[in-house]
Structure formats: structure tokens, C-alpha cells
Design a protein around this motif. Structure first.
Motif, PDB file in Angstrom:
ATOM      1  N   ARG A 104       0.854  -1.195   0.000  1.00  0.00           N
ATOM      2  CA  ARG A 104       0.000   0.000   0.000  1.00  0.00           C
ATOM      3  C   ARG A 104       0.887   1.241   0.000  1.00  0.00           C
ATOM      4  O   ARG A 104       1.002   1.943   0.997  1.00  0.00           O
ATOM      5  CB  ARG A 104      -0.913  -0.027   1.212  1.00  0.00           C
ATOM      6  N   PRO A 105       1.534   1.541  -1.119  1.00  0.00           N
ATOM      7  CA  PRO A 105       2.547   2.614  -1.142  1.00  0.00           C
ATOM      8  C   PRO A 105       1.981   4.004  -0.879  1.00  0.00           C
ATOM      9  O   PRO A 105       2.653   4.833  -0.268  1.00  0.00           O
ATOM     10  CB  PRO A 105       3.159   2.504  -2.533  1.00  0.00           C
ATOM     11  N   TRP A 106       0.752   4.292  -1.323  1.00  0.00           N
ATOM     12  CA  TRP A 106       0.217   5.637  -1.116  1.00  0.00           C
ATOM     13  C   TRP A 106      -0.039   5.899   0.357  1.00  0.00           C
ATOM     14  O   TRP A 106       0.056   7.035   0.816  1.00  0.00           O
ATOM     15  CB  TRP A 106      -1.055   5.851  -1.929  1.00  0.00           C
ATOM     16  N   ARG A 107      -0.380   4.854   1.090  1.00  0.00           N
ATOM     17  CA  ARG A 107      -0.557   5.000   2.537  1.00  0.00           C
ATOM     18  C   ARG A 107       0.782   5.386   3.188  1.00  0.00           C
ATOM     19  O   ARG A 107       0.845   6.266   4.044  1.00  0.00           O
ATOM     20  CB  ARG A 107      -1.076   3.687   3.103  1.00  0.00           C
ATOM     21  N   VAL A 108       1.852   4.723   2.756  1.00  0.00           N
ATOM     22  CA  VAL A 108       3.177   5.022   3.305  1.00  0.00           C
ATOM     23  C   VAL A 108       3.609   6.431   2.906  1.00  0.00           C
ATOM     24  O   VAL A 108       4.127   7.190   3.741  1.00  0.00           O
ATOM     25  CB  VAL A 108       4.208   3.972   2.839  1.00  0.00           C
ATOM     26  N   VAL A 109       3.400   6.793   1.645  1.00  0.00           N
ATOM     27  CA  VAL A 109       3.787   8.131   1.166  1.00  0.00           C
ATOM     28  C   VAL A 109       3.034   9.211   1.936  1.00  0.00           C
ATOM     29  O   VAL A 109       3.619  10.210   2.374  1.00  0.00           O
ATOM     30  CB  VAL A 109       3.540   8.260  -0.357  1.00  0.00           C
TER      31      VAL A 109
END
Length: 194
Positions: A113-118
Motif C-alpha cells: 500500500r505505497p500511497w498509505r506510506v507516502v
């Protein structure tokens, strides 16, 4: 153990870009709510980063005014410098930032879930920058490095690396802390994650 033929190895390497593309397409999609949230966090991060730079410039200008008033460059005593000697390798701070940031960027890119991390990374960095805005100008002290750079010109448009006067709440340390937060929150459980 059976040997893999060269044709099988080549087949795996041919499929690798397709597998990476499938993962990117599956994990990097955005809906409207996510876009609005990311844009809002991006604006908060951008403004806080800009004003953090402005306040660091104010601290540098203030250090220059104090030096001009004293007529000499006053540096605070540093116990490390007394025993080891002054270290004039300013590029090392940027190198260590890169050594922290590049693996963190790879973790974000490969996360499920990259957008959550970003979004959490930018939010944490933006909030830490807001805290730095309030403290950097009021806690400016003479820099222990004689090679630090004073800001010349307009404090709203100047950008200088390794400024004088912002040694207490360092922007380099801010990058270390934010990257460490990402690793402890989002790394796989068998590395450093919870």
C-alpha cells in the motif's frame, strides 16, 4: 538437484518486467479520495518545508548579525572537536541522508500500500517541519563549524545547504527520524517492523 537450463533463466528474466508491472498496477492505483488526501498533505508538506527554509535563513542572518556586532566569529566549544579535531566533511551528512532515504524510497515503492506510506511519510515530515519552524529561529546558536555558510540576500528566496545558526534542530536529523519511523511502521515483520 536439477540444473536450470539457460532457457529457463532467460524466461524468468523476460517475465520479470511483466511481474513488476502487475505489482505496480495493483498497488499504485488511486481513487478520488486518495488523490484529494495526497494533494492536501502535499500542500501542507510543501508550505511547511518552504517556511522551515525561511526560518533557517532567518537564523543564519541572525548569526551573521551577531558576528558583525562582536567583530569576530564566535563558535561554541565542542568536546568532540577538542579530542578528535574539527571534521571538515560536510558532504557526509548528505551522504548519510541518502543512505537512509534511498532504502526508504525502495521500501515505499515495493510496499503493498505505497500511497498509505507516502501520505504518512509526508504528513510526519510536514509536522516535524512545522515544529522546526517554531524552534529553529529562536534556538539559533553560534555554529561549531567554521565552514558553515551564511545566507546572503533575501531570506524568502535564498536556499543554502549547511547554513550557520540552525545547529540545534537539524534538518538532516529530521530526515533520519522520518525514515526510521517509516521503517519501524511499514517494514516487513522479519526485518524491523512490528
Amino acid at each position: 538437484m536439477p540444473k536450470l537450463g539457460s532457457h529457463r533463466v532467460l524466461a524468468v528474466f523476460r517475465r520479470a518486467p511483466l511481474l513488476v508491472w502487475r505489482r505496480v498496477r495493483r498497488n499504485w492505483w488511486l481513487d478520488r479520495t486518495c488523490i484529494i488526501f495526497l494533494v492536501t498533505i502535499g500542500i501542507v508538506f510543501g508550505l511547511s518545508y518552504y517556511f522551515m527554509n525561511v526560518m533557517a535563513n532567518v537564523a543564519s542572518k541572525r548569526s551573521k548579525l551577531i558576528e558583525d556586532a562582536l567583530g569576530t566569529r564566535y563558535t561554541l566549544p565542542d568536546v568532540f572537536f577538542e579530542f578528535i579535531g574539527a571534521v571538515e566533511l560536510l558532504w557526509m551528512t548528505d551522504m548519510f541522508d541518502a543512505l537512509m532515504f534511498v532504502p526508504t524510497a525502495l521500501l515505499v515503492a515495493w510496499h503493498e500500500r505505497p500511497w498509505r506510506v507516502v501520505s504518512r511519510l509526508l504528513l510526519a515530515w510536514g509536522l516535524a517541519s512545522l515544529i522546526r519552524i517554531t524552534t529553529v529561529a529562536i534556538t539559533s546558536v553560534p555554529d561549531p563549524r567554521p565552514s558553515c555558510q551564511y545566507v546572503e540576500g533575501n531570506v524568502f528566496t535564498a536556499f543554502t545547504l549547511h547554513r550557520c545558526g540552525d545547529a540545534i534542530y537539524s534538518g538532516h536529523t529530521l530526515i533520519f527520524v522520518v525514515c526510521a519511523m517509516v521503517w519501524t511502521s511499514f517494514a516487513p515483520k522479519n526485518i524491523v517492523g512490528r
